[in-house]
Scaffold this active site. Sequence first.
Site, PDB file in Angstrom:
ATOM      1  N   GLN A  49      -4.400   8.694   0.969  1.00 34.59           N
ATOM      2  CA  GLN A  49      -3.469   9.186   1.909  1.00 34.59           C
ATOM      3  C   GLN A  49      -4.103  10.098   2.882  1.00 34.59           C
ATOM      4  OE1 GLN A  49      -0.042   9.353  -0.822  1.00 34.59           O
ATOM      5  NE2 GLN A  49       0.839   8.871   1.023  1.00 34.59           N
TER       6      GLN A  49
ATOM      7  N   HIS B 154       4.382   5.418  -8.044  1.00 33.73           N
ATOM      8  CA  HIS B 154       4.115   5.259  -6.653  1.00 33.73           C
ATOM      9  C   HIS B 154       2.784   5.741  -6.386  1.00 33.73           C
ATOM     10  CE1 HIS B 154       5.159   5.549  -2.271  1.00 33.73           C
ATOM     11  NE2 HIS B 154       4.267   6.363  -2.172  1.00 33.73           N
ATOM     12  N   GLU B 155       2.339   6.866  -6.995  1.00 29.08           N
ATOM     13  CA  GLU B 155       1.077   7.452  -6.761  1.00 29.08           C
ATOM     14  C   GLU B 155      -0.099   6.633  -7.243  1.00 29.08           C
ATOM     15  OE1 GLU B 155       0.635   9.400  -4.355  1.00 29.08           O
ATOM     16  OE2 GLU B 155       2.900   9.961  -4.224  1.00 29.08           O
TER      17      GLU B 155
ATOM     18  N   HIS C  39      -0.780   3.727  -5.236  1.00 32.56           N
ATOM     19  CA  HIS C  39      -1.732   3.988  -4.223  1.00 32.56           C
ATOM     20  C   HIS C  39      -3.194   4.088  -4.563  1.00 32.56           C
ATOM     21  CE1 HIS C  39       0.522   5.300  -0.572  1.00 32.56           C
ATOM     22  NE2 HIS C  39       1.426   6.200  -1.262  1.00 32.56           N
TER      23      HIS C  39
ATOM     24  N   CYS D 109       7.360   7.361   1.725  1.00 30.78           N
ATOM     25  CA  CYS D 109       5.844   7.368   1.582  1.00 30.78           C
ATOM     26  C   CYS D 109       5.517   8.198   2.681  1.00 30.78           C
ATOM     27  CB  CYS D 109       5.282   6.167   1.617  1.00 30.78           C
ATOM     28  SG  CYS D 109       3.314   6.217   1.235  1.00 30.78           S
ATOM     29  N   LEU D 110       4.672   9.179   2.567  1.00 28.86           N
ATOM     30  CA  LEU D 110       4.091   9.852   3.625  1.00 28.86           C
ATOM     31  C   LEU D 110       3.274   8.976   4.540  1.00 28.86           C
ATOM     32  CD1 LEU D 110       3.210  13.148   1.703  1.00 28.86           C
ATOM     33  CD2 LEU D 110       5.371  12.758   3.185  1.00 28.86           C
TER      34      LEU D 110
ATOM     35  N   GLY E 151       4.683  13.675  -3.574  1.00 28.06           N
ATOM     36  CA  GLY E 151       3.414  13.566  -4.178  1.00 28.06           C
ATOM     37  C   GLY E 151       2.445  12.928  -3.134  1.00 28.06           C
TER      38      GLY E 151
END
Length: 185
Positions: A61, A146-147, A150, A104-105, A56
């Site tokens: 991000q 999670h997204e 963000h 997380c990226l 995701g």
Amino acid sequence: MRNRPIPGSSGLVRPMSLLGDTVLHTPCESVTDFGPALGELVNDMFATMYAAQGVGLAANQVGVGLKVFVYDCPDDEDVRHVGHIVNPRLVAADGVALRGPEGCLSLPGLEAGTERFDRAVVEGVLMDGSPVRVEGTGFFARCLQHECDHLDGMVYPDRLHGWRRARLARAVRRAPWSSPGVPAR
């Protein structure tokens, strides 16, 4: 066999925002322009997510403060879910609260046990403005929550407490991508 293009196949990989970047800690704005630039952003986000081997990715991000995220994520039954949501709203997060490893990226190489509900429902629209409702369970529910976090200016360390938060903060300080003074929040 699908007759649709592979998401992100014509997109460009964008630089990743890392923990401490202001854009990650600022709530995103709603999308109001559904023109070609939005399609380009979504395509680039898929390309970036795949290049980083994620499941995701939220627009902030990649440095864009708009309410958009993409996903290619399995659920606990290994059913693959692929799509995007513009102006998403988390309308339900319920069921059993489970603590599981979450990464997380924007915090590459790190993860921590983070509590999430095992069911989530997100409503929003697609790039063309048509309504969409996505329901996820298990790992996919974790991804959806999670997204959405963000886009509200939160990263998963914001959900940690006590020793988990302290341990992740130490790992962030030691990470090769971390800048001096970057808080683990």
